[in-house]
Design an enzyme around this catalytic site. Structure first.
Site, PDB file in Angstrom:
ATOM      1  N   GLU A 196      35.862  51.935  29.794  1.00  0.00           N
ATOM      2  CA  GLU A 196      37.213  51.899  30.354  1.00  0.00           C
ATOM      3  C   GLU A 196      37.207  52.783  31.599  1.00  0.00           C
ATOM      4  O   GLU A 196      37.058  54.001  31.518  1.00  0.00           O
ATOM      5  CB  GLU A 196      38.222  52.375  29.323  1.00  0.00           C
ATOM      6  CG  GLU A 196      38.372  51.389  28.166  1.00  0.00           C
ATOM      7  CD  GLU A 196      39.408  51.836  27.156  1.00  0.00           C
ATOM      8  OE1 GLU A 196      39.274  52.966  26.640  1.00  0.00           O
ATOM      9  OE2 GLU A 196      40.342  51.063  26.889  1.00  0.00           O
ATOM     10  N   ASP A 280      37.097  56.364  29.838  1.00  0.00           N
ATOM     11  CA  ASP A 280      35.710  56.782  29.630  1.00  0.00           C
ATOM     12  C   ASP A 280      35.057  57.359  30.875  1.00  0.00           C
ATOM     13  O   ASP A 280      34.155  58.191  30.779  1.00  0.00           O
ATOM     14  CB  ASP A 280      34.867  55.591  29.153  1.00  0.00           C
ATOM     15  CG  ASP A 280      35.421  54.959  27.889  1.00  0.00           C
ATOM     16  OD1 ASP A 280      35.975  55.704  27.047  1.00  0.00           O
ATOM     17  OD2 ASP A 280      35.320  53.724  27.747  1.00  0.00           O
ATOM     18  N   HIS A 329      26.561  51.560  41.614  1.00  0.00           N
ATOM     19  CA  HIS A 329      25.399  52.457  41.730  1.00  0.00           C
ATOM     20  C   HIS A 329      25.707  53.824  41.118  1.00  0.00           C
ATOM     21  O   HIS A 329      24.944  54.339  40.293  1.00  0.00           O
ATOM     22  CB  HIS A 329      25.041  52.591  43.216  1.00  0.00           C
ATOM     23  CG  HIS A 329      23.907  53.518  43.515  1.00  0.00           C
ATOM     24  ND1 HIS A 329      22.706  53.077  44.020  1.00  0.00           N
ATOM     25  CD2 HIS A 329      23.783  54.869  43.408  1.00  0.00           C
ATOM     26  CE1 HIS A 329      21.894  54.107  44.188  1.00  0.00           C
ATOM     27  NE2 HIS A 329      22.536  55.212  43.834  1.00  0.00           N
ATOM     28  N   GLU A 330      26.841  54.412  41.507  1.00  0.00           N
ATOM     29  CA  GLU A 330      27.164  55.756  41.010  1.00  0.00           C
ATOM     30  C   GLU A 330      27.476  55.738  39.513  1.00  0.00           C
ATOM     31  O   GLU A 330      27.112  56.670  38.787  1.00  0.00           O
ATOM     32  CB  GLU A 330      28.331  56.343  41.804  1.00  0.00           C
ATOM     33  CG  GLU A 330      28.071  56.484  43.302  1.00  0.00           C
ATOM     34  CD  GLU A 330      26.802  57.249  43.639  1.00  0.00           C
ATOM     35  OE1 GLU A 330      26.369  58.097  42.833  1.00  0.00           O
ATOM     36  OE2 GLU A 330      26.227  56.994  44.717  1.00  0.00           O
ATOM     37  N   HIS A 333      24.308  56.070  37.642  1.00  0.00           N
ATOM     38  CA  HIS A 333      23.820  57.440  37.443  1.00  0.00           C
ATOM     39  C   HIS A 333      24.473  58.073  36.217  1.00  0.00           C
ATOM     40  O   HIS A 333      23.809  58.750  35.429  1.00  0.00           O
ATOM     41  CB  HIS A 333      24.094  58.286  38.683  1.00  0.00           C
ATOM     42  CG  HIS A 333      23.179  57.990  39.834  1.00  0.00           C
ATOM     43  ND1 HIS A 333      21.815  57.894  39.695  1.00  0.00           N
ATOM     44  CD2 HIS A 333      23.443  57.771  41.156  1.00  0.00           C
ATOM     45  CE1 HIS A 333      21.269  57.631  40.879  1.00  0.00           C
ATOM     46  NE2 HIS A 333      22.232  57.545  41.776  1.00  0.00           N
ATOM     47  N   HIS A 339      17.250  56.501  40.710  1.00  0.00           N
ATOM     48  CA  HIS A 339      16.977  55.640  41.855  1.00  0.00           C
ATOM     49  C   HIS A 339      15.703  54.834  41.626  1.00  0.00           C
ATOM     50  O   HIS A 339      14.742  55.317  41.024  1.00  0.00           O
ATOM     51  CB  HIS A 339      16.838  56.470  43.132  1.00  0.00           C
ATOM     52  CG  HIS A 339      18.139  56.984  43.647  1.00  0.00           C
ATOM     53  ND1 HIS A 339      18.266  58.160  44.344  1.00  0.00           N
ATOM     54  CD2 HIS A 339      19.400  56.480  43.555  1.00  0.00           C
ATOM     55  CE1 HIS A 339      19.535  58.360  44.659  1.00  0.00           C
ATOM     56  NE2 HIS A 339      20.236  57.350  44.187  1.00  0.00           N
ATOM     57  N   CYS A 384      32.094  57.410  23.487  1.00  0.00           N
ATOM     58  CA  CYS A 384      33.318  56.818  24.042  1.00  0.00           C
ATOM     59  C   CYS A 384      33.147  55.358  24.434  1.00  0.00           C
ATOM     60  O   CYS A 384      34.136  54.630  24.570  1.00  0.00           O
ATOM     61  CB  CYS A 384      33.813  57.634  25.235  1.00  0.00           C
ATOM     62  SG  CYS A 384      32.794  57.502  26.729  1.00  0.00           S
ATOM     63  N   ASN A 387      33.629  51.644  21.550  1.00  0.00           N
ATOM     64  CA  ASN A 387      34.797  50.849  21.162  1.00  0.00           C
ATOM     65  C   ASN A 387      35.114  49.802  22.210  1.00  0.00           C
ATOM     66  O   ASN A 387      35.103  50.069  23.409  1.00  0.00           O
ATOM     67  CB  ASN A 387      36.020  51.752  20.955  1.00  0.00           C
ATOM     68  CG  ASN A 387      36.377  52.527  22.207  1.00  0.00           C
ATOM     69  OD1 ASN A 387      35.537  53.191  22.789  1.00  0.00           O
ATOM     70  ND2 ASN A 387      37.628  52.444  22.631  1.00  0.00           N
TER      71      ASN A 387
END
Length: 477
Positions: A196, A280, A329-330, A333, A339, A384, A387
């Protein structure tokens, strides 16, 4: 029986070639003017919603006819989706706008197994599709002829800045471990995880779009639509649970130093946002030009952490697709993905987790990303994202997971769903399926149809002709 109604949007059947034009996606050097024709499949006597669950468009690309199949992106918004802005005197104003009948779609081009599409149909067709290995953008033209659209290759959009743009995450930010083959790489739909996502727009970005909150919302919704498409190949579903626009002033000190901005945003999320809205992961979208050509920064392996399940993203391009790839992309991480290196592959395409943004648009996660993501999930088990969020596009409350309730054959959708009856939750007459990578126009796709392209040296996955799911190839490494 499903009847097919042909709706001719415009009589013009030929494209017009243009040399240069300024569009919402940027300055375009070479484009075609086209007039899509809409073909709608609706069950007899069904009430037609504003935006149907499934649509087809006939259009011409490079003078050749193609058929674009679109399916509404179900689950794009969570059940408790909210929007927040601030009054001139600083009061927080939160609403829960109706988003059930939204206008965001995923799709493909007929007879091109490797094609994809992510389209907004809110005001004409706007988005992108991949055809014969090339990425095309489409958007309506603001002409007296309201049905005219421009279609153009991504490579024909003028680059706004030739300097390399990169992610700010370095090995100093990552918890480095050698890449290895994960034992859990043979995943099934039962492994699916659900994120979420909450997005925050800073005051600078609000002003950049002249205070036009509707335009900002449409841009955000389409970018999440693109993210959701990319993540489904990792067995991760994304739902947008909220948008907050700092319309009065910034709630933190947004500065060109991305690490400091990320730290401040994480603290604000932990002490303020989480106390009033469950979610989340949160991302801050900003107009601030980060230092050192950085366009995004996130904490590594931090999903579900109150402060560190966050990222900051520079709104660095007029093209939705480019910013959406940065957001994906972020988020990667946060999910423990590093990368890509030279040994990683996306089947010949640019990869989402490349450290520097490429002039070849990235649409896929690499084989390395797939392994690293599920290594992190299996080892750290972030709770988290276990669900499944409640969707907004159902008549009755959907059941959790992929199993249907007693007597149900499909996930209840809108009344206009051509495959699934929204009242009985049973397949309509003549329908074999309602959703799935191997479901097309309510029918199982034929055996041998590629439903998931290989990554790296792995093998393609194929439909089996008897189910809507995309089974994993038993010969996977």
């Amino acid at each position: 029986m499903i009847e097919v109604l042909l709706v001719t949007i415009c009589l013009a059947a030929f494209p017009y070639q243009g040399s240069s034009i300024i569009l919402e996606s940027g300055n375009v050097n070479d484009y075609e003017v086209i007039y899509p024709r809409k073909v709608t499949a609706l069950p007899k006597g069904a009430v037609q919603p504003k935006y149907e669950d499934a649509m087809q468009y006939e259009l011409k690309v490079n003078g050749e006819p193609v058929v674009l199949h679109l399916e509404k992106n179900k689950g794009l918004f969570s059940k408790d989706y909210s929007e927040t802005h601030y009054s001139p005197d600083g009061r927080k104003i939160t609403t829960n706008p109706p988003v059930e009948d939204h206008c965001y779609y995923h799709g493909r081009i007929e007879n091109d197994a490797d094609s994809t599409a992510s389209i907004s149909a809110c005001n004409g067709l706007k988005g992108h599709f991949k055809l014969q290995g090339e990425t095309y953008l489409i958007e309506p033209l603001k002409l007296s002829d309201s049905e005219a659209h421009a279609v153009f290759k991504f490579e024909n959009v003028e680059k706004e800045d030739e300097a390399p743009k990169m992610c700010g995450v370095t090995q100093n930010w990552e918890s480095y471990e050698p890449i290895k083959k994960a034992s859990q790489s043979n995943l099934t739909p039962e492994h699916q995880r659900y994120i979420e996502l909450f997005l925050v727009v800073d005051h600078g970005m609000f002003m950049k779009y002249n205070g036009n909150s509707d335009k900002i919302r449409r841009r955000i919704h389409q970018m999440v639509n693109i993210m959701k498409e990319a993540y489904r190949y990792l067995y991760i579903d994304i739902a947008l649970t909220g948008v907050e626009i700092w319309s009065n002033k910034d709630m933190i000190n947004v500065q060109p130093a991305a690490p400091q901005t990320l730290d401040s945003f994480g603290e604000w999320r932990k002490t303020d946002l989480l106390n009033r809205k469950s979610h989340d992961n949160a991302q801050l979208l900003t107009s601030t030009d980060f230092k050192d050509q950085t366009i995004g920064l996130a904490y590594w392996g931090s999903m579900c952490d109150p402060k560190r399940s966050t990222a900051v993203i520079e709104d660095h391009s007029e093209t939705d697709l480019l910013v959406a790839v940065t957001m994906a992309h972020e988020l990667g991480h946060n999910l423990g993905i590093r990368h890509d290196t030279g040994s990683c592959s996306c089947g010949g395409y640019s990869c989402i987790m490349a450290p520097v943004i490429s002039h070849d648009i990235a649409k896929y996660f690499s084989d390395c990303s797939y392994i690293q993501c599920w290594d992190f999930i299996m080892k750290d088990n972030p709770q988290c994202i276990l669900n499944k969020q409640l969707r907004t596009d159902t008549v009755s409350t959907p059941v959790s997971g992929k199993n249907f309730g007693a007597g149900e054959e499909c996930d209840c959708g809108t009344p206009g769903n051509p495959c699934c009856d929204a009242v009985t939750c049973k397949l309509r007459p003549g329908a074999q399926c309602a959703e799935g990578l191997c479901c097309d126009q309510c029918r199982f796709m034929k055996e041998g149809t590629v439903c998931r392209r290989a990554r790296g040296d792995d093998m393609d996955d194929y439909c089996n002709g008897i189910s809507a799911g995309c089974p994993r190839n038993p010969f996977h490494a």
